[in-house]
Write an enzyme that holds these catalytic residues in place. Structure first.
Site, short mmCIF file in Angstrom:
data_model
loop_
_atom_site.label_atom_id
_atom_site.label_comp_id
_atom_site.label_asym_id
_atom_site.label_seq_id
_atom_site.Cartn_x
_atom_site.Cartn_y
_atom_site.Cartn_z
N ASP A 150 -30.49 5.29 0.79
CA ASP A 150 -29.27 4.92 -0.82
C ASP A 150 -29.40 4.00 -0.93
O ASP A 150 -29.62 2.98 -1.70
CB ASP A 150 -28.88 6.04 -0.69
CG ASP A 150 -27.70 6.23 -1.54
OD1 ASP A 150 -29.03 6.27 -3.17
OD2 ASP A 150 -27.04 6.03 -1.68
N TYR A 181 -25.59 13.37 3.72
CA TYR A 181 -25.55 13.97 2.77
C TYR A 181 -25.22 15.61 2.80
O TYR A 181 -24.76 16.26 2.13
CB TYR A 181 -26.65 13.49 2.01
CG TYR A 181 -26.91 12.37 1.10
CD1 TYR A 181 -26.56 11.36 1.68
CD2 TYR A 181 -26.73 12.11 -0.17
CE1 TYR A 181 -26.08 10.03 0.74
CE2 TYR A 181 -26.86 11.87 -1.65
CZ TYR A 181 -26.72 10.17 -0.08
OH TYR A 181 -26.51 9.12 -1.09
N LYS A 226 -27.86 2.60 12.91
CA LYS A 226 -26.20 1.79 13.85
C LYS A 226 -26.19 2.37 15.32
O LYS A 226 -25.65 2.78 15.08
CB LYS A 226 -25.36 2.19 12.14
CG LYS A 226 -24.65 1.42 12.33
CD LYS A 226 -23.64 -0.64 12.47
CE LYS A 226 -22.98 -1.08 12.56
NZ LYS A 226 -23.21 -2.58 12.03
N ASP A 258 -31.30 0.66 -3.29
CA ASP A 258 -30.88 -0.11 -4.67
C ASP A 258 -30.74 -1.35 -4.32
O ASP A 258 -31.34 -2.53 -5.52
CB ASP A 258 -29.28 0.39 -4.74
CG ASP A 258 -29.43 1.98 -5.90
OD1 ASP A 258 -30.08 2.93 -5.74
OD2 ASP A 258 -28.55 1.46 -6.39
N ASP A 271 -27.35 -3.25 8.82
CA ASP A 271 -26.19 -4.21 8.57
C ASP A 271 -27.64 -5.43 8.54
O ASP A 271 -27.55 -6.62 7.42
CB ASP A 271 -25.14 -4.76 9.06
CG ASP A 271 -24.81 -4.46 10.75
OD1 ASP A 271 -26.39 -4.10 11.10
OD2 ASP A 271 -24.00 -4.99 11.44
#
Ligand code: IPM
Ligand code: MG
Length: 349
Positions: free
Chosen positions: A239, A138, A183, A243, A215
């Site tokens: 983020d 970001y 990751k 959601d 994942d």
């Protein structure tokens, strides 16, 4: 005791409707001084920038900040030289040093059948996503030419360590389990992340740590959500996963958040966006904002008792059967923002 000063940043879309409702909830549980300012698209229209220095200074001087949402099609652009509403939110997070974003996910018992996931899958879910909020992709350097672009993802050990400590301390107050999501099979930043989190874990022998690839975490969140207690992860993974996790509560309209870590005030906001498609119609679900008010009271102002009252009032409103459209109310039968707010105010007594 001084009257706490709260800066209200309604923002765009449904932001003004839900923040207006939240102010009524705040007034029902205490006495506060308010200052209201523009952020996001509204600030771009008025000042040409999504966050002015005056607004950032006003936030710094407050005891807590409550934000609605930013963004909307009116300001959508891919032109790197044009201002974007999201810059307001990102500038605020960075400007206030809010590196720790807490997103608790606990389905209200009354909503166990409102989730698209089966009740037996989600029953007992009680987790918190601890999202690093001021680093990573970001905020890394961005480049852009006509036919290429890049976003750098950078983390320092210090940034990882401080968010890891937030996660371990949170786990100590909860069920003593941290899942660090990365990751590390692909990204160098993730390998640093994993090393640092493992090292910090030694200071918290009472907390159990496991590492999970992002994942796999995305899959486990819907397949086996009750296995999680505290999930700690970097900015963009957090983020996306938050959601996804919101759907365990029935709707993105239910998820609150607190952004903490700076020397100054915390920032409290619903996880959902500005929902431009329903803006101005009085039908937005205000509950994520009310639950963010509860976090503001507890984590921002140290008023745990009032926070608990707001949370119980939200549960009571849902138990009465009221459902906004996002919670699966049948067409024509959905509660409005006003009705839901009245129900919560009524339950607050
Ligand atoms: C969130 C939002 C923001 C983010 C956007 C609006 C910049 O999606 O708070 O989750 O990506 O952090
Ligand atoms: Mg998001």
């Amino acid at each position: 005791m001084n009257t706490p000063k709260i800066v209200l940043l309604p923002g765009d879309g449904i932001g003004p409707e839900i923040v207006g409702a939240a102010r009524r909830v705040l007034d029902a549980v205490g006495e506060f001084e308010y200052e209201e300012h523009l952020i996001g698209g509204a600030a771009i229209d008025a000042h040409g920038t999504a966050l002015t220095d005056e607004v950032l200074d006003a936030c710094r001087a407050a005891d807590a900040v409550l934000l609605g949402a930013v963004g909307g099609p009116k300001w959508d652009t891919t032109d790197p030289d044009k201002p974007r509403p999201e810059q307001g939110l990102l500038g605020l997070r960075k400007g206030l040093g809010l590196y720790a974003n807490l997103r608790p996910v606990r389905p209200s018992p009354a909503l166990l059948d409102a989730s698209p996931l089966r009740r037996d899958r989600i029953e007992g879910t009680d987790l918190v996503v601890v999202r690093e909020l001021t680093g990573g992709i970001y905020f890394g350097e961005k480049t852009r030419t006509d036919d290429s672009a890049s976003d750098a993802c950078v983390y320092t050990a210090e940034e990882v360590e401080r968010i890891a400590r937030v996660a371990f301390e949170s786990a100590q107050r909860r069920r003593g389990r941290v899942t660090s999501v990365d990751k590390a099979n692909v990204l160098e930043t993730s390998r640093l992340w994993r090393e640092v989190v493992s090292r910090v874990a030694a200071d918290y022998p009472d907390v159990e740590l496991d590492h999970m690839l992002v994942d796999n975490a995305a899959m486990q969140l819907v397949a086996n959500p009750t296995r999680f207690d505290v999930i700690v992860t970097e900015n963009m993974f957090g983020d996306i996963l938050s959601d996804e996790a919101a759907m365990l509560t029935g709707s993105l309209g239910m998820l609150p958040s607190a952004s903490l870590g700076g020397d100054g005030p915390g920032l409290f906001e619903p996880v959902h966006g500005s929902a431009p498609d329903i803006a101005g119609r009085g039908i937005a679900n205000p509950l994520a904002t009310f639950l963010s008010v509860a976090m503001l009271l507890r984590d921002g102002l140290g008023r745990a008792e009032e926070a608990g009252r707001v949370e119980r009032a939200v549960d009571a409103a849902l138990e009465s059967g009221l459902r906004t459209a996002d919670l699966g109310a049948p067409e024509g039968d959905a509660a409005t923002t006003e009705q839901m707010t009245e129900a919560v105010l009524g339950a607050l007594g």
